[in-house]
Design a protein around this motif. Structure first.
Motif, PDB file in Angstrom:
ATOM      1  N   ALA A   5       0.801  -1.233   0.000  1.00 63.39           N
ATOM      2  CA  ALA A   5       0.000   0.000   0.000  1.00 63.39           C
ATOM      3  C   ALA A   5       0.833   1.282   0.000  1.00 63.39           C
ATOM      4  N   HIS A   6       2.161   1.153   0.134  1.00 60.17           N
ATOM      5  CA  HIS A   6       2.975   2.374   0.164  1.00 60.17           C
ATOM      6  C   HIS A   6       4.436   2.036  -0.151  1.00 60.17           C
ATOM      7  N   ALA A   7       4.894   2.486  -1.311  1.00 56.06           N
ATOM      8  CA  ALA A   7       6.268   2.195  -1.726  1.00 56.06           C
ATOM      9  C   ALA A   7       6.826   3.387  -2.487  1.00 56.06           C
ATOM     10  N   HIS A   8       8.160   3.346  -2.710  1.00 52.81           N
ATOM     11  CA  HIS A   8       8.834   4.417  -3.462  1.00 52.81           C
ATOM     12  C   HIS A   8       9.763   3.792  -4.503  1.00 52.81           C
ATOM     13  N   TYR A   9       9.163   3.106  -5.489  1.00 48.14           N
ATOM     14  CA  TYR A   9       9.979   2.457  -6.522  1.00 48.14           C
ATOM     15  C   TYR A   9      10.568   3.442  -7.521  1.00 48.14           C
ATOM     16  N   GLY A  91      -1.059  12.044  -1.912  1.00 49.41           N
ATOM     17  CA  GLY A  91      -0.061  11.681  -0.912  1.00 49.41           C
ATOM     18  C   GLY A  91       1.333  11.606  -1.529  1.00 49.41           C
ATOM     19  N   GLU A  92       2.405  11.430  -0.743  1.00 50.26           N
ATOM     20  CA  GLU A  92       2.165  11.433   0.666  1.00 50.26           C
ATOM     21  C   GLU A  92       2.328  12.843   1.190  1.00 50.26           C
ATOM     22  N   ILE A  93       1.446  13.196   2.097  1.00 52.72           N
ATOM     23  CA  ILE A  93       1.370  14.562   2.621  1.00 52.72           C
ATOM     24  C   ILE A  93       1.376  14.480   4.144  1.00 52.72           C
ATOM     25  N   ILE A 152      -3.249   6.757   7.570  1.00 51.60           N
ATOM     26  CA  ILE A 152      -2.009   7.189   8.207  1.00 51.60           C
ATOM     27  C   ILE A 152      -0.979   6.111   7.888  1.00 51.60           C
ATOM     28  N   HIS A 153       0.029   6.470   7.092  1.00 51.85           N
ATOM     29  CA  HIS A 153       0.988   5.452   6.664  1.00 51.85           C
ATOM     30  C   HIS A 153       2.122   5.348   7.672  1.00 51.85           C
ATOM     31  N   CYS A 154       2.697   4.147   7.752  1.00 52.12           N
ATOM     32  CA  CYS A 154       3.788   3.854   8.686  1.00 52.12           C
ATOM     33  C   CYS A 154       3.402   4.337  10.087  1.00 52.12           C
ATOM     34  N   THR A 202       5.497  -1.369   2.469  1.00 51.58           N
ATOM     35  CA  THR A 202       6.952  -1.488   2.671  1.00 51.58           C
ATOM     36  C   THR A 202       7.593  -0.144   3.004  1.00 51.58           C
ATOM     37  N   ASP A 203       7.119   0.941   2.367  1.00 47.14           N
ATOM     38  CA  ASP A 203       7.831   2.223   2.378  1.00 47.14           C
ATOM     39  C   ASP A 203       9.228   2.022   1.774  1.00 47.14           C
ATOM     40  N   CYS A 204       9.362   1.029   0.891  1.00 44.32           N
ATOM     41  CA  CYS A 204      10.670   0.714   0.333  1.00 44.32           C
ATOM     42  C   CYS A 204      11.179   1.878  -0.530  1.00 44.32           C
TER      43      CYS A 204
HETATM   44 NI    NI Z   1       6.765   7.000   2.228  1.00 42.70          NI
END
Ligand code: NI
Length: 255
Positions: A5-9, A91-93, A152-154, A202-204
């Motif tokens: 649901a949340h990554a930075h590829y 997002g992400e904000i 709310i991520h992470c 992941t927030d990878c």
């Molecule tokens: Ni992030």
């Protein structure tokens, strides 16, 4: 099958092997990835990736770290990109008082403008909150984020904060931090957050779960996070995959 649901590829950490990683994570059972922008440049990159890869979706917005350099006149471009059919949230904000890379007043202003945009285009918000819990809660309430939907991520708030956001019908996404030795606070908070409100992320390339902590993260490692949540919730790994996958589809409106 699961969804990240949340990554930075789009991050340069993946420049050398992005295509191989995309093949690898899909083989490992990752059905979809939501990739979150930091600023205008990353938003453009992510949208072009989302157009190319059917399993990849975008969040378009300006991260609090980038609020200082963000120019108000670029809000129009953010809005245009956020309207793209593959953009599933703004997002992400949010707010980051840990690093304070942008002045706090500017962070708040850019955060508010993005929540207004999300309500205007009827897409949910994905929020970054680091050591800024009270201001984050206040702004989300004042700007009526419950009307567009809020993730709310992470998640790093307290058990008390978790109770408040559950009352407001927000969702949380949980990443590798839940597997860390010092995860006691997250675990306590998760006790009052039903599985029906949890997404996996992941927030990878960051936030790599144990036992790979310190290495580059990617969606193939999501099962380590899911396993920990299964333990906390005393349910099977399969139910964590199934329920969080449904939550993610519902929240972002994925088909
Ligand atoms: Ni992030």
């Amino acid at each position: 099958m699961f969804i990240d649901a949340h990554a930075h590829y789009e991050d340069e950490a993946f420049d050398a092997d992005r295509v191989e990683i995309f093949e690898k994570i899909q083989k490992a059972g990752c059905e979809a990835v939501i990739d979150a922008a930091q600023d205008v440049k990353t938003a453009e990159l992510i949208l072009s990736m989302a157009e190319q890869y059917p399993f990849l979706y975008a969040n378009i917005g300006v991260h609090p770290h980038c609020a200082a350099l963000f120019k108000d006149e670029d809000m129009g471009e953010i809005e245009e990109m956020a309207k793209h059919p593959k953009c599933v949230a703004v997002g992400e904000i949010g707010l980051d008082y840990h690093y304070d890379f942008s002045p706090r007043d500017r962070q708040k202003q850019v955060f508010r403008e993005h929540i207004r945009l999300a309500r205007k285009i009827s897409k949910p918000v994905v929020v970054h909150d680091r050591e800024a819990h009270q201001d984050t809660l206040d702004i989300l309430q004042e700007e009526k984020a419950d009307e567009c939907g809020c993730l709310i991520h992470c998640y790093s708030g307290s058990r008390e904060m978790a109770k408040i956001i559950m009352k407001r019908d927000y969702y949380v996404s949980i990443g590798g931090a839940v597997t860390f030795k010092n995860a006691r606070h997250i675990i306590e908070a998760l006790e009052v957050i039903p599985l029906e409100r949890i997404l996996l992320e992941t927030d990878c390339p960051y936030m790599t779960p144990v036992p790979y902590r310190g290495k580059r993260n990617d969606s193939e490692l999501i099962p380590f996070t899911a396993k920990k949540i299964a333990e906390i919730k005393s349910v099977s790994l399969d139910s964590v995959f199934e329920i969080t996958r449904n939550n993610t589809k519902d929240f972002f409106g994925l088909k």
